[in-house]
Design a protein around this motif. Structure first.
Motif, PDB file in Angstrom:
ATOM      1  N   UNK A   1      29.228  70.656  -1.179  1.00  0.00           N
ATOM      2  CA  UNK A   1      29.521  70.092   0.088  1.00  0.00           C
ATOM      3  C   UNK A   1      30.181  71.150   1.051  1.00  0.00           C
ATOM      4  N   UNK A   2      30.117  71.027   2.258  1.00  0.00           N
ATOM      5  CA  UNK A   2      30.625  71.959   3.202  1.00  0.00           C
ATOM      6  C   UNK A   2      31.275  70.783   4.056  1.00  0.00           C
ATOM      7  N   UNK A   3      32.688  70.958   3.950  1.00  0.00           N
ATOM      8  CA  UNK A   3      33.490  69.858   4.562  1.00  0.00           C
ATOM      9  C   UNK A   3      34.532  70.647   5.596  1.00  0.00           C
ATOM     10  N   UNK A   4      35.072  69.675   6.511  1.00  0.00           N
ATOM     11  CA  UNK A   4      36.045  70.379   7.554  1.00  0.00           C
ATOM     12  C   UNK A   4      37.322  70.452   6.599  1.00  0.00           C
ATOM     13  N   UNK A   5      38.447  71.154   6.952  1.00  0.00           N
ATOM     14  CA  UNK A   5      39.498  71.359   6.356  1.00  0.00           C
ATOM     15  C   UNK A   5      40.167  70.221   5.737  1.00  0.00           C
TER      16      UNK A   5
ATOM     17  N   UNK B   1      24.655  71.327  -0.466  1.00  0.00           N
ATOM     18  CA  UNK B   1      23.834  72.604  -0.764  1.00  0.00           C
ATOM     19  C   UNK B   1      23.718  72.432  -2.295  1.00  0.00           C
ATOM     20  N   UNK B   2      22.701  73.179  -2.881  1.00  0.00           N
ATOM     21  CA  UNK B   2      22.383  73.003  -4.159  1.00  0.00           C
ATOM     22  C   UNK B   2      23.080  74.128  -5.229  1.00  0.00           C
TER      23      UNK B   2
ATOM     24  N   UNK C   1      24.066  79.227  -1.622  1.00  0.00           N
ATOM     25  CA  UNK C   1      23.305  78.315  -0.356  1.00  0.00           C
ATOM     26  C   UNK C   1      24.590  77.613   0.376  1.00  0.00           C
ATOM     27  N   UNK C   2      25.541  77.377  -0.345  1.00  0.00           N
ATOM     28  CA  UNK C   2      26.521  76.510   0.318  1.00  0.00           C
ATOM     29  C   UNK C   2      27.572  77.641   1.183  1.00  0.00           C
TER      30      UNK C   2
END
Lengths: 322, 374, 440, 237
Positions: free
Chosen positions: C144-148, C157-158, C162-163
């Motif tokens: 997962x791409x998250x804020x700080x 992303x898998x 990709x992430x």
């Protein structure tokens, strides 16, 4: 939490309106705290006792008010009629303070008076004991759950429905009851014979005795006054907050006591000032910092103020006699 | 009892200690009491030992040094939470019990100093309200730092200490299972051992230079400073020691309970109860403090539930009338007891008396030159 | 040589002047008395000497030194240390400890049995402060791409590759969000195009959608900067407040009774201030406090060194008690002593600090003539032992009998000084101290 | 006729320390009696014992022939004994006027109180100037005047005056003593405790000498002034 919620709140309805609204809420709540704080401060001023039971006297007062309203409603008291409403509130404001005053004086007579010469912490423990007893009485009287206090006064905004700042009939009620009471107290303490005797006793009990002042009676009077104020606060609180429980004396007592210390314990204007500061701190805290940090914030402010003014906002520093 | 003199008192202390050591080993009384009361007295005694450590810490601050501290529960909680954070499996630290104990004690002591330093010049009731405020701030902070403290749920499970392998065999001779979750007696002896250690160290300190300085500050701060005593340092040392002991008790509490409990377990009420313990027992008196803890915590944890059980068992209250359950009257009885005790023993049950008898046997003999000139 | 010098000593409380411009020089091994009517400011002089009151103006020097706590590097180090501590605590609170904890500990530790790298935690902590987007490893090997602060999830992303690509894209988007006109209309879509690579970063169906999302990114873009500013501000403020506070506290305590006592001045009090609930012996031992050593741990363990030292102190205390005439009363509580004995105990306690100068404030008050005669002897013996004595006294017999030098105060002003004979003959002194003749 | 005030074999103390060990003092109507002695002799405690702030462990206090020991202080004031305590003990945060009104607390005769107020202001004009000021802001001398004026507001038959000269400039002491003498001529009895022994004895009719809790000597004031032992101990020469 941080600056973001500040902006969010401000965006909602203009920075100044929000500020005004919080100030208003803070002042209204602060007056309630001040009313309770006066009882702490007056008793402390005279016998240097933190009367832990004071908050519980307040709690029992609100239970009495609740019971009275229930009885009156049962006898077809028409609360929707404004005349009857204000008459009813007047009746509550007469009976409940009397009850609380009598209770407070009794507590002093039975519990504190025999301990006047005891080590300083002994009356403190007794006060804690009384607090437990009263809390238990409240528990037996009202049960363990929160009780609803009838919503007798409308929440209609007096400034018009779409005004930016809300000032409801309830807010008006708080102001209309607390301000005259505080004014009356000020006049009593400043101008009357007994009021002056009270101040004299607080400043120098030995000299007061030498003036022919009966200290025991002055102390009883102080407890009575403190109790009556707590009783009035109890009625106002019930009508304003609409929830009462046997534990509310503790929490509100804590804030009120904090207010008294903040203003300089023993100092009557100080208690009012302290109450207002705490009210404002809570309002701004929940508005700008977040509800759950409010209580912590109040105490952080208290600690910060005491570090810089060790005797409270209006308290005088005393020089130790060597 | 209060009139026993020094030579007699020490055997009494040894006697009580022997009794406490022997109690869990004689399985019969514990079982009999359990059948009677449905409460494990041994487990409750463990908690009483823990609270005794807490009360002894508070006694250093309030009793010896005369600083009214109304927030001791916060330091108890800080100790518990430091232990929790350092040991629960959800976090990567997972240090051993000894390390957790030391760090909890040190952490609470450090916080005590940080609180004490700026507020040293406050007098009496103002200091009281600041400590009270600090206690509340701590509680709210513990509740609000949800990511770290798990909010109102508390951190768990706090693992038990590792038992040194060498102890397994002697323990089995005594019939004690080497598994903390199965046998309360391991916690019992751990708490008792630490309590005895604390009592011994405090007894020594009480008679040392530092103990005298504490009491001197309490009696007359100005005169004490005129004798060259650094009041700030002495007060801070009392704060550090008192709060440190509270942290130590907190660590033990979390370990025994296998959880830090929620932040509300460390609220103002807990502080007040501890204060009542030491005032009731007699401020500044080790024996008094222990007695106060036994009476008040014993009442709360043992007597109240037992009486409740008895009332239920006697079946006087078949309809479940709340007025007829003991727990609904508990606060009232507790309060009346406090009032009555203060009325008749305002100085406490076993007041501290640095009396002649304690120093009997010692009559200093002057010898040598009178006054060294400089 | 003068052991103690007062130079134009003035003490005022509010508007009241208690002592005004008093000069005095006390010679070594002298018995120096201050006399004067009640309220003349005698005790105030003592209080100023022993640091209880701060002189409004004027100087007090003892053995040629002003009695102040010296300014050492340790003081400055302490100020700096406390400042850093407060600053760091404040900064930690302002950057949101909760989120920091999540970013460092929770992101790097999945649970029991998993490994934990403190280096990664520190790196994550740093990037949290930087406000960079973070990658979280989720169950089932998803990312997962998250804020700080971990509050907002931007995308999933898998795989790790990709992430990271996703993160780069979001980083560009966030950077663009704060620039004007990032959204362009293209056909029926509204798109965000990277001006450097001309790659399309995002596309929306309506201008409102685009604006809402870009506003969200803009908020994310501003957040770290705001947080950094806040953190920096609290850090600086915390350091300043902490250091200044420590400095103030230290400075306020530069001239305290404790410092002065340690320099070698001891005193007794007009209204006896013993430690009432301690024994006579303990009172004296408290006076010896600064000569005893040993840390808390050594005291708590009662190591042999401590015991020996304690035994020595007790022996010396016994000597002192014998010296003032309290032998055999060592184990009594101070409050149970008769009045005269309490005064003697105060003297013993003062002597226990090994002073070179003793200030006695009305030692003979409440003593009968026989006792005050005894006291005379005691004071003289003090001098024989090499001590200098300063004395406030009303008993003329005591004063005239033993003083080497007398100063007379009236309304805070010194009106006469000299040997007993000189003072006795001074008409101003007679008028002031022995009663004004005007009342007839 | 019994004396106005008779203290008989009075013992009292604070905790275990006994400061009064059998005091006997008499004051006749219209008399000024001085009580002199060194610091710590128990003079102030004697006055405290008379005015009810210090309970006797033994002994009696007779007021116009009736026992008053053990009565609470405020009742003793009602009987006509007013006490201007040592160290002034004015109420620092009450105004001068309020301080004076407190002095008349035991009285109900409003008109007479008003007249007495005017009289206090005539006696001490400086108090009239400062009537609205808080007592704590007055200078030492003004505070002492206020303390005396306040005690007089109780219309005492007997005034207990403790160390009126403490810390005051001679002119003010003279002023206060003049007022005391004037009131005495109007019939008020005074029991005066004073360090400045010579001054006190010059004002008084009779005197008692106290030493550590006991009366050691009593005589007419003139006789004490010339007594060798008194001179040695308290008068300097």
């Amino acid at each position: 939490m941080t600056s973001l919620s500040f902006l969010a709140a401000a965006d909602a309805s203009g920075l100044w309106e929000t500020l005004g609204q919080y100030t208003l809420i803070g002042l209204t709540n602060g007056m309630l705290f001040a009313l309770i704080a006066l009882g702490y401060t007056m008793v402390y001023g005279i016998i240097e006792l933190i009367n832990f039971a004071h908050g519980d006297v307040f709690m029992l007062g609100s239970f009495l008010a609740l019971a009275m309203i229930n009885v009156m409603t049962g006898r077809d008291w028409d609360w929707s009629d404004p005349q009857m409403l204000w008459l009813g509130i007047g009746l509550l404001l007469l009976v409940v303070p009397l009850f609380c005053a009598a209770l407070n004086v009794t507590i002093d007579r039975v519990v504190y008076k025999p301990l006047r010469r005891a080590p300083k912490l002994a009356p403190l423990v007794s006060a804690i004991g009384v607090s437990f007893v009263l809390m238990n009485v409240g528990l037996l009287w009202g049960g363990a759950a929160d009780r609803h206090f009838p919503d007798l006064i409308s929440r209609q905004n007096l400034l018009g429905d779409d005004a930016a700042i809300g000032f409801t009939a309830k807010d008006l009620m708080v102001v209309a009851i607390t301000v005259p009471i505080m004014a009356a107290l000020t006049v009593f303490v400043k101008a009357t014979r007994l009021g002056k005797a009270m101040r004299a006793t607080a400043q120098d009990p030995v000299a007061a005795q030498l003036m022919g002042i009966n200290i025991d009676r002055v102390i009883a009077l102080t407890f009575a006054l403190g109790g009556a104020l707590a009783g009035a606060a109890a009625v106002v609180y019930g009508l304003y907050i609409n929830t009462v429980s046997y534990q509310m004396g503790f929490q509100n007592g804590l804030y009120a006591f904090t207010a008294a210390v903040l203003g300089g314990i023993g100092n009557i204007p100080g208690a009012v000032l302290g109450g207002l500061v705490i009210g404002l701190a809570r309002a701004f805290g929940s508005g700008y910092v977040g509800e759950r940090w409010t209580s912590a914030l109040v105490f952080v402010i208290l600690i910060a103020i005491l570090v810089f003014r060790p005797a409270g906002l209006l308290g005088a520093r005393t020089r130790e006699k060597v | 009892m209060s009139n026993t003199t020094a030579p007699k008192r020490f055997p009494m202390a040894w006697f009580y200690l022997a009794l406490l050591v022997a109690y869990p080993l004689l399985v019969y009384p514990e079982n009999a009491l359990f059948r009677l009361t449905e409460i494990s007295i041994g487990m409750q005694l463990t908690y009483i030992f823990i609270y005794a450590i807490l009360a002894l810490g508070l006694n250093v601050v309030v009793g010896y040094t005369g600083l009214l501290h109304l927030g001791i529960a916060a330091f108890f909680g800080i100790g518990a939470y430091i232990t929790g954070i350092l040991t629960v499996p959800a976090y990567p630290f997972q240090v051993g019990f000894i390390a957790a104990l030391v760090l909890s004690t040190a952490g609470a002591a450090l916080l005590g100093v940080l609180l004490g330093a700026p507020t040293l010049r406050l007098r009496g009731d103002y200091l009281a309200i600041v400590t009270l405020g600090f206690g509340e701030v701590t509680r709210f902070t513990l509740r609000n730092l949800e990511e770290i403290t798990a909010g109102t749920r508390g951190l768990n499970p706090v693992p038990p200490p590792q038992l040194p392998g060498v102890l397994a065999t002697p323990l089995s001779w005594l019939g004690i299972q080497p598994d903390w979750s199965l046998d309360y007696r391991l916690f019992y002896y751990l708490a008792l051992g630490l309590l005895v250690l604390v009592v011994v160290l405090l007894t020594n300190l009480e008679r040392s230079r530092l103990g005298r300085a504490w009491v001197a500050i309490r009696e007359d701060e100005l005169a004490a400073t005129c004798m060259g005593i650094n009041a700030a340092r002495v007060k801070l040392s009392a704060f550090a020691l008192g709060c440190g002991l509270a942290g130590m008790a907190g660590c033990l509490y979390a370990t025994t309970l296998t959880s830090t409990a929620g932040p509300d377990a460390f609220d103002f009420n807990r502080s007040i109860i501890m204060l009542c313990c030491i005032i009731l027992g007699g401020l500044g008196s080790l024996r008094g403090t222990l007695l106060g803890v036994v009476l008040l915590i014993g009442f709360d944890n043992v007597a109240a539930p037992v009486l409740d059980g008895l009332i239920q068992g006697a079946n006087i209250n078949p309809n479940g009338n709340p007025l007829l359950t003991f727990s609904n009257w508990k606060l009232l009885i507790f309060g009346v007891a406090l009032i009555v005790m203060m009325r008749f023993r305002p100085e406490g049950l076993l007041p501290s008396r640095v009396v002649e008898e304690e120093l009997v046997g010692y009559a200093p003999q002057p010898r040598g030159k009178l006054l060294r000139a400089r | 040589m003068a052991i103690l010098k007062l130079d134009k000593l003035t003490v005022r409380f509010g508007g009241l002047t208690a002592v005004e411009g008093v000069d005095c020089a006390v010679a070594e091994k002298q018995i120096f008395s201050i006399i004067g009517p009640n309220g003349a400011g005698k005790t105030t002089v003592f209080n100023a000497i022993t640091g209880i009151y701060e002189p409004t103006s004027g100087a007090i020097t003892f053995e040629g030194r002003a009695l102040e706590r010296p300014l050492t590097w340790r003081v400055l180090a302490m100020c700096a240390l406390v400042g850093m501590l407060t600053g760091l605590t404040a900064a930690a609170l302002s950057v949101d400890v909760n989120a920091l904890w999540r970013a460092t500990i929770k992101r790097n530790y999945a649970g029991p049995g998993e490994s934990f790298s403190s280096r990664a935690a520190v790196a994550d902590g740093w990037s949290y402060l930087q406000g960079s987007l973070a990658l979280d490893h989720l169950r089932g090997d998803r990312w997962a791409v998250r804020t700080a602060d971990g509050r907002r999830t931007l995308g999933y992303a898998a795989s790790l590759d990709e992430a990271s690509q996703l993160r780069d894209r979001f980083n560009r988007l966030i950077a663009l969000a704060v620039t004007p006109d990032a959204v362009r209309e293209q056909g029926s879509k509204w798109v965000v195009v990277d001006p450097d690579s001309d790659a399309e970063l995002a596309s929306f169906d309506s201008a409102e959608d685009a604006q809402a999302v870009m506003d969200k990114y803009a908020a994310i873009a501003r957040e770290p900067a705001a947080r950094r500013r806040m953190a920096l501000a609290t850090l600086v403020l915390g350091i300043a407040v902490g250091a200044a506070g420590t400095w103030t506290v230290w400075h306020r305590a530069r001239r305290t009774p404790e410092v002065i006592s340690r320099a070698g001045i001891a005193r007794t009090f007009q209204n006896i201030r013993l430690f009432q609930n301690m024994t006579v012996l303990e009172n004296v031992l408290t006076g010896m406090d600064r000569h005893l050593h040993g840390g808390v741990i050594r005291m708590a363990l009662q190591l042999p060194g401590i015991r020996r030292q304690e035994q020595k102190a007790r022996d010396r205390a016994a000597e002192l008690l014998e010296f003032v005439g309290l032998a055999g009363k060592a184990t009594m509580l101070a409050k149970n002593l008769p009045y005269g004995d309490q005064r003697r105990l105060e003297i013993a306690r003062a002597l226990a600090t090994s002073p070179r100068l003793v200030l006695l404030d009305e030692p003979a008050a409440g003593m009968n003539p026989a006792e005050s005669l005894e006291l005379n002897g005691l004071i003289k013996r003090l001098r024989e032992q090499g001590l200098t004595v300063m004395l406030i006294e009303h008993h003329m017999k005591v004063v005239m009998g033993i003083s080497d030098h007398i100063a007379v105060l009236e309304y805070g002003v010194k009106i006469g000084e000299g040997t007993p004979e000189q003072v006795r003959a001074n008409p101003r002194v007679i008028a002031a101290y022995l009663g004004s003749e005007e009342v007839s | 006729m019994p004396p106005l005030l008779a203290v008989e074999d009075f013992y009292a103390g604070y905790g275990p320390i006994e400061v009064l060990k059998g005091i006997s003092i008499e004051v006749q109507p219209g008399e000024i009696v001085a009580l002199i002695g060194s610091n710590g002799a128990g003079k102030t405690s004697t006055l405290m014992g008379i005015s009810g702030c210090l309970r006797p462990s033994r002994g009696r206090v007779l007021w116009q022939g009736r026992e008053i020991q053990g009565l609470p202080a405020h009742e003793i004031v009602c009987r006509g004994i007013c006490h201007a305590p040592e160290g002034r003990k004015i109420f620092p945060r009450l105004t001068v006027l309020e301080n004076l009104q407190m002095g008349a607390f035991s009285r109900r005769d409003t008109k007479q109180i008003e007249r007495d107020l005017q009289r206090s202001f005539e006696l001490f004009p400086v108090l009239a100037q400062r009537r609205g000021q808080a007592g704590g802001t007055l200078s030492g001398g003004e505070q002492q005047m206020l303390a005396v004026a306040r005690a007089l507001m109780g219309r005492p038959t007997l005034l207990l005056l403790d160390e009126p000269s403490l810390g005051l400039a001679p002119l003010i002491v003279v002023k206060i003593f003049e007022v005391v003498r004037q009131l005495n001529r109007e019939g008020m009895a005074v029991l005066l405790v004073e360090q400045a022994a010579r001054m006190a004895l010059k004002l008084a009719h009779r005197g008692y000498v106290m030493e550590i809790g006991r009366i050691t000597m009593t005589d007419r004031a003139e006789a004490l002034l010339t007594d060798k032992r008194v001179q040695d101990a308290y008068l300097g020469e």
